[in-house]
Enzyme design. Sequence first.
Site, PDB file in Angstrom:
ATOM      1  N   ASP A  21     -40.815 -28.513   6.847  1.00  0.00           N
ATOM      2  CA  ASP A  21     -40.610 -28.260   5.425  1.00  0.00           C
ATOM      3  C   ASP A  21     -40.466 -26.758   5.171  1.00  0.00           C
ATOM      4  O   ASP A  21     -41.327 -25.960   5.566  1.00  0.00           O
ATOM      5  CB  ASP A  21     -41.806 -28.818   4.644  1.00  0.00           C
ATOM      6  CG  ASP A  21     -41.562 -28.859   3.152  1.00  0.00           C
ATOM      7  OD1 ASP A  21     -40.670 -29.602   2.727  1.00  0.00           O
ATOM      8  OD2 ASP A  21     -42.285 -28.154   2.418  1.00  0.00           O
TER       9      ASP A  21
ATOM     10  N   GLU B 121     -35.675 -27.995   7.431  1.00  0.00           N
ATOM     11  CA  GLU B 121     -35.320 -28.332   6.056  1.00  0.00           C
ATOM     12  C   GLU B 121     -35.226 -27.016   5.285  1.00  0.00           C
ATOM     13  O   GLU B 121     -36.166 -26.579   4.631  1.00  0.00           O
ATOM     14  CB  GLU B 121     -36.362 -29.265   5.430  1.00  0.00           C
ATOM     15  CG  GLU B 121     -35.961 -29.799   4.063  1.00  0.00           C
ATOM     16  CD  GLU B 121     -36.769 -29.208   2.912  1.00  0.00           C
ATOM     17  OE1 GLU B 121     -36.491 -29.572   1.761  1.00  0.00           O
ATOM     18  OE2 GLU B 121     -37.673 -28.388   3.171  1.00  0.00           O
TER      19      GLU B 121
END
Length: 693
Positions: free
Chosen positions: A414, A443
């Site tokens: 993330d 990401e």
Amino acid sequence: MAIKTRAEASVRSSAEIPLRPAVAWQPPYATRTGRIALSRPRPHTPDDLFRPKAFVGEAVPFGVTAFREGHDLIGVHVRLVSPSGVETLHRLTALQDGFDRWSVLIAPLEQGVWSYTFEAFADDFATWEHAADLKIAAGVDVPLMREMGALLFDRARDERSRPNAERAALEAAAAALRDPEVGTESALAVVRDPAIAAFFADRPLQSLTTVGTTRELLVERERAGVGAWYEFFPRSEGARRLKNGTVKSGTFRTAAKRLPGVAGMGFDVIYIVPVHPIGQTNRKGRNNTLEALPGDPGSPYAIGAADGGHDAIHSDLGTLADFRAFVRAARTQGLEVAIDLALQASPDHPWVAEHPEWFTTLPDGTIAYAENPPKKYQDIYPLNFDNDPVGSYAEMLRVVRHWVAQGVKIFRVDNPHTKPLQFWEWLIATVNAEDPDVIFLAEAFTRPAIMQSLAMVGFQQSYSYFTWRNTKAELEEFLVTISRETADFMRPNLFVNTHDILTQYLQFGGRPAYKIRAAIAATVGATYGVYAGYELYENVARPGSEENIDNEKYEYKFRDWEGAEASGNSLAPYLRRLNEIRRAHPALRQLRGLSLHWSDDDAILVYVKHLPAALSETGESDTIIVVVNVDPHSARQTLVHLDPTVWGGTPGESFEVEDLISGSTWTWSSSSNFVRLDAFIEPVHILHLKGTR
């Protein structure tokens, strides 16, 4: 020419030639250039600071710019050494593109670090053959050209590495050229003899050999580059509303019941969002509100509470043993589990009390929470790696090792662009040195330089701008970028949606938009993904945003997968068919090998994926033609134009194609083909080239 390199000692193909040592020409002075110029090698990364990369079975274009002065012809080889030490030699083909580029496709089949070296040489036979063909036919310098050829054949005959039959044929050819009784036409037949040309293609007569710099290529396991991902929230799978109105969370055991359905759609990777304890302080309520009501589960990205942090399991989901059982259940279904690695903390995380130096303290004494303007995440503290890099780096490595020990080999990371690039280079290198099968997906929806740098320092995959590339022009530019310009180091994972992203195209494009985006992602990308609910056409956004309303990050979702499919209100059968097509056609499991073609309509996108037979696992070439109406609101009809040389065909030929979605077959040609694609019926043709006639 295209060949497949194996871990075995030798491979026979049109591009591999018998191994021989490179005897390099020695210059009288030290120079940066060799006797024959070699430059701009591929694969490569910008600045050559990091290794380029490929995955096992990927068709990798090895290319270089090579030239010499004058008109004499040259040849180029690339010498590969596999991780196990097997050495092979491959002949490159001149692209005749006006830029002196040479290329060959090679598919490495062994995981690890390969080395490759380009070698250029004066091709003495090819130079003579070209000159002799012209001069003897024109009656110019005929005796000289014949004797020059005979001398070349003598030289080749004396090479002990050549088979006896070949040496005998060369001796006979030399004698024919020297024989005054052999006329001009017969001498020309020797010059043009394809068998003799084949001798020298396999074992060229070399001089002025120039050896380039040895470089390295990192070849990773196939899943690093190929896969169909499915994201879901375990807590929603099996969640149920109780009589008092509260919700009982799903568990790993109930979530495992969804795995056969995911595997049945043909997915390879099941990606689950963070499964750790969730903080209470500043917990977000439904739709990202600042006040959570009783029973609101909070965002799984607000990691950490009194009962643990990044190495703990949320008690609602079960235990660590339950997690391991979930991983085993997924493996039984042919699925790999990917977990979220979100390096941040809720205010209640044990790190906050034990290591406040790992966070940023503001002048007023408070800890800074996360922001991504205009978004604010009051329930999350970002980490500061600079106050205690030794301690914080070591803890993050411990966390990753912990989950690898539980059977996890894939991490969706993330927001990696909010952490130091140097940290990721160190962490991924350290983890992959211990276990090269571990994969990290970045990401990072951010600026190109940062996204590409994350890929270069080690991330095996990356999210991309695909989500926002919707028009024909946007997609054409994007496809060129990912399949050519950045393919040596960056592998996009083409997610059509995420729990954070619901684009306007999907919000307002209706059901056709969902088909269109899935078909493009599945046929363009070797790796693509969907977030749960995509198959149910969930397209209502929170007003003024690109997020689903009633976002699953902040609440439980109740979905009837089987009921939706039974009533015809599910995209699952279409996704299932797309994944069946991907598994049956190796060209679709390649990032490269994509070429753009043409239509007369600004909403009809045309592209081809081609894999030559020598590189295909089936031993047969595989060609897929994709024609897409990217306008989800209309029916479009137009003419499609193709370049058949991409798959080894010839202009003007006709061939059979089968639509792998509808099952229809047509006879197409390279010049023009009528198509009509109605977005409300079938917006995409996925055509398999059956053959030529």
